[in-house]
Design an enzyme around this catalytic site. Structure first.
Site, PDB file in Angstrom:
ATOM      1  N   LYS A  42       0.842  -1.198   0.000  1.00 58.90           N
ATOM      2  CA  LYS A  42       0.000   0.000   0.000  1.00 58.90           C
ATOM      3  C   LYS A  42       0.874   1.244   0.000  1.00 58.90           C
ATOM      4  O   LYS A  42       1.738   1.410   0.856  1.00 58.90           O
ATOM      5  CB  LYS A  42      -0.913   0.047   1.228  1.00 58.90           C
ATOM      6  CG  LYS A  42      -1.947   1.189   1.150  1.00 58.90           C
ATOM      7  CD  LYS A  42      -2.605   1.480   2.475  1.00 58.90           C
ATOM      8  CE  LYS A  42      -1.780   2.387   3.362  1.00 58.90           C
ATOM      9  NZ  LYS A  42      -1.683   3.785   2.819  1.00 58.90           N
TER      10      LYS A  42
ATOM     11  N   GLU B 158       9.994   0.103  10.750  1.00 61.11           N
ATOM     12  CA  GLU B 158      11.035   1.129  10.690  1.00 61.11           C
ATOM     13  C   GLU B 158      10.345   2.435  11.002  1.00 61.11           C
ATOM     14  O   GLU B 158       9.554   2.940  10.204  1.00 61.11           O
ATOM     15  CB  GLU B 158      11.684   1.141   9.299  1.00 61.11           C
ATOM     16  CG  GLU B 158      13.014   1.866   9.268  1.00 61.11           C
ATOM     17  CD  GLU B 158      12.875   3.319   8.864  1.00 61.11           C
ATOM     18  OE1 GLU B 158      12.835   4.170   9.781  1.00 61.11           O
ATOM     19  OE2 GLU B 158      12.791   3.581   7.670  1.00 61.11           O
TER      20      GLU B 158
ATOM     21  N   CYS C 296      13.295  10.101   8.533  1.00 63.43           N
ATOM     22  CA  CYS C 296      13.179   9.488   9.853  1.00 63.43           C
ATOM     23  C   CYS C 296      14.488   9.537  10.625  1.00 63.43           C
ATOM     24  O   CYS C 296      14.493   9.579  11.854  1.00 63.43           O
ATOM     25  CB  CYS C 296      12.678   8.057   9.734  1.00 63.43           C
ATOM     26  SG  CYS C 296      13.643   7.040   8.601  1.00 63.43           S
TER      27      CYS C 296
ATOM     28  N   GLU D 115       9.796  14.139  17.588  1.00 62.36           N
ATOM     29  CA  GLU D 115      10.138  14.152  16.165  1.00 62.36           C
ATOM     30  C   GLU D 115       9.293  15.192  15.434  1.00 62.36           C
ATOM     31  O   GLU D 115       8.062  15.133  15.460  1.00 62.36           O
ATOM     32  CB  GLU D 115       9.900  12.773  15.545  1.00 62.36           C
ATOM     33  CG  GLU D 115      10.355  12.682  14.106  1.00 62.36           C
ATOM     34  CD  GLU D 115      10.187  11.290  13.524  1.00 62.36           C
ATOM     35  OE1 GLU D 115      11.036  10.886  12.712  1.00 62.36           O
ATOM     36  OE2 GLU D 115       9.215  10.608  13.878  1.00 62.36           O
TER      37      GLU D 115
END
Length: 497
Positions: free
Chosen positions: A188, A264, A298, A395
């Protein structure tokens, strides 16, 4: 709605954009007839609409993948699996300009960066093509009466959910090791950036893959992603994205058929500069470490720690370097930083910038919108940041970093590890002993020395702590897609005569 539409990119002109779901080597409409729009982040205008996969479409894609896995693909030789991946890599290279242009159009990344991504996509697929016929077991010498060996077998149908920040690269990171080891895939795309992955899906059939081996669908995480994660006939799910969603996927996997999971996830990576570092080199890499891909990375080096002896000089030089970054049209040759991917992401980042200002951090440069159209944000540097501030702990996933001062090696190891994440880190020093000593004590899956964001398909990548489970890339990624079978045969029986 048709299954293709004619679009235009500034660098390649007109092209035919697939808009359907790629299932069983065919383009199909969603069962429920739903579509959603994808937005150009540089202009805030609609590019086109694509078909939306719902739970019913996931069922169809999984059934196609299961049929392929239990049928022709299970019988395919490892050598041929490798050839097919190399064929796909060659087609990626052949269509590199178009793929990069579509990536820039839909994601907003600078065209120069997009071209690098596409070259890395081809490299990754070719690398795993080379691994396909090297998935080996072992003979284990237990005693003279037994012949024991292991086999590394594919897991089965793999659901894969990729993010919007590197659409094509994550497409390759997921498909490469899964297909090389003999699995089938239902992947996806991110709802923000479906277009380049759909163009790449067009190449799957051309490369010679049998129907059902690679299925690419567009849809929303809360619907299609959730359906993949909880599907009783998906044997493994791989996800790249936020830690919050990663937790939801683990719960869905555990609550369904206890499917295997690799994740991840997020990061808040420290970028550490010692007094003896080559300061100009360090500034260049720190700039790249946080502002590359518009900060939407990331492993971005968003916590910059500078030793006190060079702190003032570093801050001034880093300000000058960040100010020189060209922000603007993704298709301009000299653009380094394009827009953030969406209005939602733009608002989130600006919210963190406001939080930093309210908390008393000093804006060294940036801190505002760039221009008046598109989701552009100025490269932003905060100083006078304390460890407890949100901008130092959470983050941000944008072009925003925080600089803090440190005195000793012991102090910076403690601060570097003072985070729930552990995806990456960097050390800048000209002392090899310092580099190795500090790298070994940082709790991160990747530590760069005198560089940053240098990923390679041969080198494993993944996180400690809340940055994830498992590893992407390198030989290590193969373990995510295989399971070990042990066979033990008693010698001397009729079996051996």
């Amino acid at each position: 709605m048709s299954l293709t539409t004619t679009l235009h990119t500034p660098s390649t002109g007109k092209y035919e954009q697939p808009t359907g779901l790629f299932i069983n080597n065919e383009w199909v409409k969603g069962v429920d007839g739903k579509t959603f729009e994808t937005i150009n982040p540089a202009t805030e205008e609609v590019i086109c609409a694509v078909h939306e996969a719902t739970e019913k479409d996931v069922d169809i894609a999984v059934a196609a993948a299961r049929k392929a896995f239990e049928g022709s693909w299970r019988k395919e030789t490892p050598e041929n699996r490798g050839k097919l991946l190399v064929n796909l890599a060659n087609l990626i290279e052949k269509n590199a300009d178009l793929l990069a242009a579509v990536e820039s159009l839909d994601n907003g990344k600078a065209i120069g960066m997009a071209k690098v991504d596409v070259s890395m996509v081809a490299g990754c697929l070719r690398y795993y093509g080379g691994w396909a016929d090297k998935i080996e077991g072992k003979v284990i010498d237990t005693n003279s009466d037994t012949f024991a060996y292991t086999r590394q077998e594919p897991i089965g149908v793999c659901g894969q959910i990729i993010p919007w920040n590197f659409p094509l690269l994550m497409w390759a990171w997921k498909i490469g090791p899964a297909v090389a080891t003999g699995n089938t895939v239902v992947l996806k795309t991110a709802e923000q950036t479906p277009l380049s992955a759909l163009v790449a899906a067009n190449l799957v059939k051309e490369a010679g893959f049998p129907p059902g081996v690679i299925n690419i669908i567009s849809g929303f995480g809360k619907i299609a992603g959730a359906a993949i994660s909880s599907h009783m006939d998906v044997d493994k799910v791989a996800f790249t994205g936020s830690t919050v969603v990663g937790r939801q996927i683990m719960k869905a996997a555990a609550g369904s058929n206890l499917k295997k999971v690799t994740l991840e996830l997020g990061g808040k990576s420290p970028n550490i500069i010692f007094n003896d570092a080559d300061i100009e080199n360090a500034i260049s890499w720190v700039n790249f470490g946080i502002f590359f891909n518009h900060g939407q990375c990331c492993c971005a080096g968003s916590r910059v720690y500078v030793q006190s002896g060079i702190y003032d000089k570093f801050v001034q030089r880093f300000k000058e370097r960040a100010t020189a970054n060209k922000v603007g049209d993704p298709f301009a040759a000299d653009t380094f930083q394009g827009p953030q991917v969406s209005q939602l992401q733009y608002d989130r980042i600006m919210g963190y910038i406001q939080e930093g200002k309210k908390a008393g951090a000093t804006v060294v440069t940036g801190g505002e919108r760039h221009g008046d159209k598109g989701y552009f944000i100025q490269p932003t540097i905060f100083s006078n940041v304390t460890e407890d501030m949100k901008i130092m702990q959470e983050e941000i996933f944008g072009p925003v970093c925080s600089i803090a001062k440190f005195e000793t090696e012991e102090e910076i190891i403690q601060k570097g590890n003072n985070t729930i994440y552990g995806l990456a880190a960097a050390v800048h020093t000209q002392n090899l002993n310092t580099a190795i000593r500090v790298s070994n004590q940082l709790r991160a899956g990747t530590v760069w020395v005198n560089q940053y964001n240098m990923l390679h398909h041969q080198i494993p990548f993944g996180g400690y702590k809340e940055s994830g489970i498992g590893r992407e890339l390198g030989e290590a990624a193969l373990a995510n897609y295989t399971q070990t079978k042990s066979v033990s045969i008693r010698l001397g029986d009729a079996l051996f005569g």
